[in-house]
Design a protein around this motif. Structure first.
Motif, short mmCIF file in Angstrom:
data_model
loop_
_atom_site.label_atom_id
_atom_site.label_comp_id
_atom_site.label_asym_id
_atom_site.label_seq_id
_atom_site.Cartn_x
_atom_site.Cartn_y
_atom_site.Cartn_z
N THR A 88 0.83 -1.20 0.00
CA THR A 88 0.00 0.00 0.00
C THR A 88 0.87 1.25 0.00
O THR A 88 1.85 1.34 0.74
N VAL A 89 0.48 2.22 -0.84
CA VAL A 89 1.16 3.51 -0.90
C VAL A 89 0.15 4.58 -0.47
O VAL A 89 -0.88 4.77 -1.12
N VAL A 90 0.44 5.25 0.63
CA VAL A 90 -0.48 6.26 1.16
C VAL A 90 -0.23 7.59 0.47
O VAL A 90 0.85 8.19 0.61
N ILE A 91 -1.23 8.05 -0.28
CA ILE A 91 -1.14 9.34 -0.97
C ILE A 91 -1.74 10.45 -0.11
O ILE A 91 -1.13 11.50 0.09
N ASP A 92 -2.94 10.22 0.38
CA ASP A 92 -3.59 11.19 1.26
C ASP A 92 -4.65 10.44 2.06
O ASP A 92 -4.73 9.20 2.01
N LYS A 93 -5.48 11.17 2.77
CA LYS A 93 -6.45 10.56 3.68
C LYS A 93 -7.40 9.59 2.97
O LYS A 93 -7.79 8.57 3.54
N GLY A 94 -7.77 9.91 1.73
CA GLY A 94 -8.75 9.10 1.03
C GLY A 94 -8.20 8.25 -0.09
O GLY A 94 -8.97 7.63 -0.83
N ASN A 95 -6.87 8.20 -0.25
CA ASN A 95 -6.27 7.44 -1.36
C ASN A 95 -5.06 6.66 -0.88
O ASN A 95 -4.07 7.25 -0.42
N ALA A 96 -5.16 5.35 -1.02
CA ALA A 96 -4.04 4.46 -0.69
C ALA A 96 -4.07 3.28 -1.64
O ALA A 96 -4.54 2.19 -1.30
N PRO A 97 -3.60 3.49 -2.88
CA PRO A 97 -3.57 2.40 -3.85
C PRO A 97 -2.46 1.40 -3.53
O PRO A 97 -1.63 1.64 -2.65
N GLU A 98 -2.47 0.32 -4.25
CA GLU A 98 -1.46 -0.72 -4.05
C GLU A 98 -0.84 -1.08 -5.40
O GLU A 98 -1.36 -1.95 -6.12
N PRO A 99 0.23 -0.41 -5.81
CA PRO A 99 0.86 -0.74 -7.08
C PRO A 99 1.29 -2.21 -7.11
O PRO A 99 1.63 -2.78 -6.07
N ASP A 100 1.28 -2.78 -8.30
CA ASP A 100 1.75 -4.16 -8.43
C ASP A 100 3.23 -4.26 -8.06
O ASP A 100 3.67 -5.23 -7.45
N VAL A 101 4.01 -3.25 -8.46
CA VAL A 101 5.44 -3.18 -8.13
C VAL A 101 5.75 -1.74 -7.75
O VAL A 101 5.23 -0.82 -8.36
N SER A 102 6.59 -1.58 -6.75
CA SER A 102 7.06 -0.25 -6.36
C SER A 102 8.56 -0.30 -6.14
O SER A 102 9.09 -1.31 -5.68
N VAL A 103 9.22 0.80 -6.47
CA VAL A 103 10.60 1.00 -6.05
C VAL A 103 10.58 2.13 -5.04
O VAL A 103 10.08 3.22 -5.33
#
Length: 207
Positions: A88-103
């Protein structure tokens, strides 16, 4: 904000056995706190614009394409960066997507109990397109990644009769805060940013 339980359910649980009903969302929408604390959520649940998004079962292509990319990135990433999957990548209070791959920056990995990373620590986000998430992968998520400042984005799709990954590479403009396409890669992915990358995409045939 934490949701109030619906009748017939235990507090903040998933579906109850009798009616298979989910808790009623808060009026203001779900938050990152809800995403990270609600018990019983399916794996890979994302938070997009205050809504919980549930992933469908993944195809074999999706799984092995992620394997090829993560392996290749880990092989070439410098010590100050780490490649990871399904975090999970927390962007802001209402957005936390989960990229398939992250660096991500290595300093963000503070322990093995970490369940999410701040968007400020993400250098590259990668989405492998699935039929159920095609619009989010191609439009919603890259727009949010770019606006949040992630410098690099890759979009991966299955292409050709051999069903190999096709990787579209994007870089963020500091002026427009949007992504610009810098290349489309078949069979081999060779790049110099965000670091030297050389991945044989045909490795998918051996997985």
């Amino acid at each position: 904000m934490t949701a109030e339980p619906i009748a017939g359910s235990t507090p903040s649980t998933g579906p109850v056995e009798s009616g298979a009903r989910w808790p009623v969302p808060p009026r203001e929408g779900w938050t990152v706190d809800d995403l990270l604390t609600l018990p019983g959520l399916p794996p890979r649940t994302e938070l997009i614009d205050g809504g919980l998004v549930f992933a469908s079962p993944q195809s074999s292509f999706h799984s092995v394409a992620v394997d090829v990319l993560v392996s290749g990135l880990r092989r070439t990433a410098p010590p100050e960066l780490r490649a990871t999957r399904d975090m999970t990548v927390v962007i802001d209070k209402g957005n936390a997507p989960e990229p398939d791959v992250s660096v991500i920056r290595s300093e963000a990995v503070t322990g093995r109990q970490v369940t999410s990373y701040s968007v400020a620590d993400v250098v590259l986000a990668v989405e492998v397109v699935s039929p159920d998430s095609e619009y989010r992968d191609r439009d919603t998520k890259p727009r949010k990644y770019a606006a949040a400042g992630i410098p690099h984005f890759w979009l991966v799709e299955m292409g050709g009769a051999d069903h190999h990954p096709v990787v579209r590479v994007f870089e963020r403009s500091e002026v427009t805060r949007t992504y610009a396409l810098t290349g489309i890669h078949h069979d081999r992915l060779k790049l110099s940013v965000p670091f030297t990358v050389d991945i044989d995409l045909t490795e998918i045939d051996h997985l």
